[in-house]
Design a protein around this motif. Structure first.
Motif, PDB file in Angstrom:
ATOM      1  N   GLN A  13       0.798  -1.285  -0.080  1.00  0.00           N
ATOM      2  CA  GLN A  13       0.190   0.055  -0.076  1.00  0.00           C
ATOM      3  C   GLN A  13       0.756   1.349  -0.035  1.00  0.00           C
ATOM      4  N   GLU A  14       1.810   1.383   0.754  1.00  0.00           N
ATOM      5  CA  GLU A  14       2.904   2.604   0.928  1.00  0.00           C
ATOM      6  C   GLU A  14       3.592   2.575  -0.338  1.00  0.00           C
ATOM      7  N   LEU A  15       4.107   1.351  -1.012  1.00  0.00           N
ATOM      8  CA  LEU A  15       4.745   1.499  -2.275  1.00  0.00           C
ATOM      9  C   LEU A  15       3.864   1.814  -3.301  1.00  0.00           C
ATOM     10  N   ALA A  16       2.635   1.733  -3.231  1.00  0.00           N
ATOM     11  CA  ALA A  16       1.733   2.122  -4.452  1.00  0.00           C
ATOM     12  C   ALA A  16       1.217   3.702  -4.322  1.00  0.00           C
ATOM     13  N   ARG A  17       1.207   4.145  -3.008  1.00  0.00           N
ATOM     14  CA  ARG A  17       1.354   5.538  -2.583  1.00  0.00           C
ATOM     15  C   ARG A  17       2.364   6.310  -3.297  1.00  0.00           C
ATOM     16  N   ILE A  18       3.628   5.748  -3.065  1.00  0.00           N
ATOM     17  CA  ILE A  18       4.886   6.491  -3.336  1.00  0.00           C
ATOM     18  C   ILE A  18       5.111   6.435  -4.802  1.00  0.00           C
ATOM     19  N   LEU A  19       4.705   5.445  -5.701  1.00  0.00           N
ATOM     20  CA  LEU A  19       4.812   5.219  -7.050  1.00  0.00           C
ATOM     21  C   LEU A  19       3.768   6.319  -7.568  1.00  0.00           C
ATOM     22  N   SER A  20       2.542   6.331  -7.190  1.00  0.00           N
ATOM     23  CA  SER A  20       1.573   7.409  -7.633  1.00  0.00           C
ATOM     24  C   SER A  20       2.042   8.799  -7.470  1.00  0.00           C
ATOM     25  N   MET A  65       5.097   9.663  -7.619  1.00  0.00           N
ATOM     26  CA  MET A  65       6.258  10.037  -8.478  1.00  0.00           C
ATOM     27  C   MET A  65       5.831   9.870  -9.749  1.00  0.00           C
ATOM     28  N   ASN A  66       4.606   9.343 -10.413  1.00  0.00           N
ATOM     29  CA  ASN A  66       4.211   9.459 -11.566  1.00  0.00           C
ATOM     30  C   ASN A  66       2.529  10.106 -11.541  1.00  0.00           C
ATOM     31  N   VAL A  67       2.878  11.207 -11.368  1.00  0.00           N
ATOM     32  CA  VAL A  67       1.434  12.092 -11.282  1.00  0.00           C
ATOM     33  C   VAL A  67       0.692  11.797 -12.550  1.00  0.00           C
ATOM     34  N   TRP A  68       1.415  11.737 -13.817  1.00  0.00           N
ATOM     35  CA  TRP A  68       0.472  11.507 -15.167  1.00  0.00           C
ATOM     36  C   TRP A  68      -0.555  10.606 -14.756  1.00  0.00           C
ATOM     37  N   TRP A  69      -0.315   9.579 -13.974  1.00  0.00           N
ATOM     38  CA  TRP A  69      -1.526   8.533 -13.865  1.00  0.00           C
ATOM     39  C   TRP A  69      -2.675   9.136 -13.494  1.00  0.00           C
ATOM     40  N   ASN A  70      -2.892  10.212 -12.801  1.00  0.00           N
ATOM     41  CA  ASN A  70      -3.871  10.837 -12.227  1.00  0.00           C
ATOM     42  C   ASN A  70      -4.289  12.212 -13.149  1.00  0.00           C
ATOM     43  N   GLY A  71      -3.880  12.203 -14.464  1.00  0.00           N
ATOM     44  CA  GLY A  71      -4.182  13.395 -15.440  1.00  0.00           C
ATOM     45  C   GLY A  71      -3.405  14.645 -15.186  1.00  0.00           C
ATOM     46  N   VAL A  72      -2.333  14.434 -14.233  1.00  0.00           N
ATOM     47  CA  VAL A  72      -1.333  15.653 -14.309  1.00  0.00           C
ATOM     48  C   VAL A  72      -0.251  15.746 -15.301  1.00  0.00           C
ATOM     49  N   GLU A  73       0.263  16.678 -15.693  1.00  0.00           N
ATOM     50  CA  GLU A  73       1.238  16.792 -16.720  1.00  0.00           C
ATOM     51  C   GLU A  73       2.598  16.282 -16.209  1.00  0.00           C
ATOM     52  N   VAL A  94      -0.032   7.872 -25.756  1.00  0.00           N
ATOM     53  CA  VAL A  94       0.206   6.582 -25.182  1.00  0.00           C
ATOM     54  C   VAL A  94      -0.679   6.760 -23.725  1.00  0.00           C
ATOM     55  N   ASN A  95      -1.287   5.757 -23.435  1.00  0.00           N
ATOM     56  CA  ASN A  95      -1.993   5.797 -22.049  1.00  0.00           C
ATOM     57  C   ASN A  95      -1.199   6.035 -20.985  1.00  0.00           C
ATOM     58  N   PRO A  96      -1.294   7.168 -20.343  1.00  0.00           N
ATOM     59  CA  PRO A  96      -0.313   7.794 -19.009  1.00  0.00           C
ATOM     60  C   PRO A  96       0.119   6.549 -17.911  1.00  0.00           C
ATOM     61  N   LYS A  97      -0.980   5.742 -18.040  1.00  0.00           N
ATOM     62  CA  LYS A  97      -0.769   4.545 -17.039  1.00  0.00           C
ATOM     63  C   LYS A  97       0.309   3.632 -17.604  1.00  0.00           C
ATOM     64  N   ARG A  98       0.326   3.720 -18.926  1.00  0.00           N
ATOM     65  CA  ARG A  98       1.296   2.777 -19.453  1.00  0.00           C
ATOM     66  C   ARG A  98       2.999   3.283 -19.410  1.00  0.00           C
ATOM     67  N   ILE A  99       3.106   4.223 -18.497  1.00  0.00           N
ATOM     68  CA  ILE A  99       4.576   4.806 -18.483  1.00  0.00           C
ATOM     69  C   ILE A  99       4.674   4.962 -16.912  1.00  0.00           C
ATOM     70  N   ILE A 100       5.587   4.193 -16.555  1.00  0.00           N
ATOM     71  CA  ILE A 100       6.101   4.274 -15.013  1.00  0.00           C
ATOM     72  C   ILE A 100       7.504   4.883 -15.019  1.00  0.00           C
ATOM     73  N   TYR A 101       7.918   5.589 -13.992  1.00  0.00           N
ATOM     74  CA  TYR A 101       9.208   6.251 -13.861  1.00  0.00           C
ATOM     75  C   TYR A 101       9.613   6.071 -12.412  1.00  0.00           C
ATOM     76  N   LEU A 102      10.682   5.407 -12.204  1.00  0.00           N
ATOM     77  CA  LEU A 102      11.400   5.225 -11.027  1.00  0.00           C
ATOM     78  C   LEU A 102      12.696   5.652 -10.823  1.00  0.00           C
ATOM     79  N   VAL A 103      12.945   6.190  -9.681  1.00  0.00           N
ATOM     80  CA  VAL A 103      14.409   6.941  -9.215  1.00  0.00           C
ATOM     81  C   VAL A 103      15.160   5.747  -8.591  1.00  0.00           C
ATOM     82  N   ALA A 104      15.984   5.048  -8.782  1.00  0.00           N
ATOM     83  CA  ALA A 104      16.637   3.932  -8.267  1.00  0.00           C
ATOM     84  C   ALA A 104      17.152   4.208  -6.990  1.00  0.00           C
ATOM     85  N   ASP A 105      17.640   5.417  -6.674  1.00  0.00           N
ATOM     86  CA  ASP A 105      18.111   5.781  -5.485  1.00  0.00           C
ATOM     87  C   ASP A 105      17.141   6.491  -4.333  1.00  0.00           C
TER      88      ASP A 105
END
Length: 205
Positions: free
Chosen positions: A4-11, A13-21, A79-90
């Motif tokens: 749950q916390e990981l999902a919140r962090i990912l969301s 970091m990837n604000v475009w999933w929620n319609g934000v640029e 491209v569907n925004p939810k089809r793009i995930i961005y992770l900062v490894a550190d």
């Protein structure tokens, strides 16, 4: 792993999933470096299955290029925004909530964001991994994913030697390196001012 916390962090970091640029903190500028145009073609080329790896010194624009590519895919290529995930490894928050950032993050992403497994992806899905050298064993982990035809990895790292060494065994022939170098003066002007370079710039004697 705290899913749950990981999902919140990912969301977050990837604000475009929620319609934000794609935020300016990632893409920095609307002006593009020349390498952006070749990268944008490689990213969407259905025949190009290779992992794209951006390497070069810190602060030379690798993250900016990633942000601009994501923005381009969403706005121009639809491209569907939810089809793009961005992770900062550190990222410190990811480290606190996961023992294996890449595997755990992708599991949460596939399970809760798009609801598809890697092998059953219905459309091209893009995984952007920034500062990849921070992840131990990243090359072997990517090898286990890159077999899926609808999964495309774009990665970056500032430790070119380490990244090449790490990938030399597991990803030989599967990864393309793109070296991001400091601006040439003419490219700096074009990036800073676009095509309309001010004529009154004072370059000194």
């Amino acid at each position: 792993m705290n899913e749950q916390e990981l999902a919140r962090i990912l969301s977050s970091m990837n604000v475009w999933w929620n319609g934000v640029e794609v935020p300016s903190s990632i893409k920095k500028s609307e002006n593009k470096r020349k390498i952006f145009y070749s990268l944008s073609k490689e990213c969407i080329d259905e025949k190009d299955k290779d992992i794209i790896c951006l390497t070069g010194p810190r602060q030379e624009g690798k993250t900016t290029l990633m942000g601009q590519l994501m923005d381009f895919q969403i706005k121009e290529k639809k491209v569907n925004p939810k089809r793009i995930i961005y992770l900062v490894a550190d990222n410190s928050l990811l480290k606190l909530n996961s023992d294996n950032i890449l595997i755990d993050s992708l599991k949460v992403y596939f399970d809760y964001v798009i609801g598809e497994s890697p092998e059953s992806l219905k459309a091209k899905t893009y995984v952007y991994l920034d500062e990849i050298q921070a992840l131990e064993g990243w090359a072997k982990q990517l090898k286990s994913y890159e077999i899926y035809p609808n999964l495309k990895f774009i990665i970056s790292g500032s430790s070119q030697t380490k990244i090449r060494n790490d990938s030399s065994e597991s990803l030989v022939g599967r990864i393309k390196f793109r070296l991001i170098l400091p601006f040439k003066f003419s490219e700096f002007l074009e990036f800073s001012y676009g095509k309309s370079i001010p004529r009154n710039l004072d370059f000194g004697p």
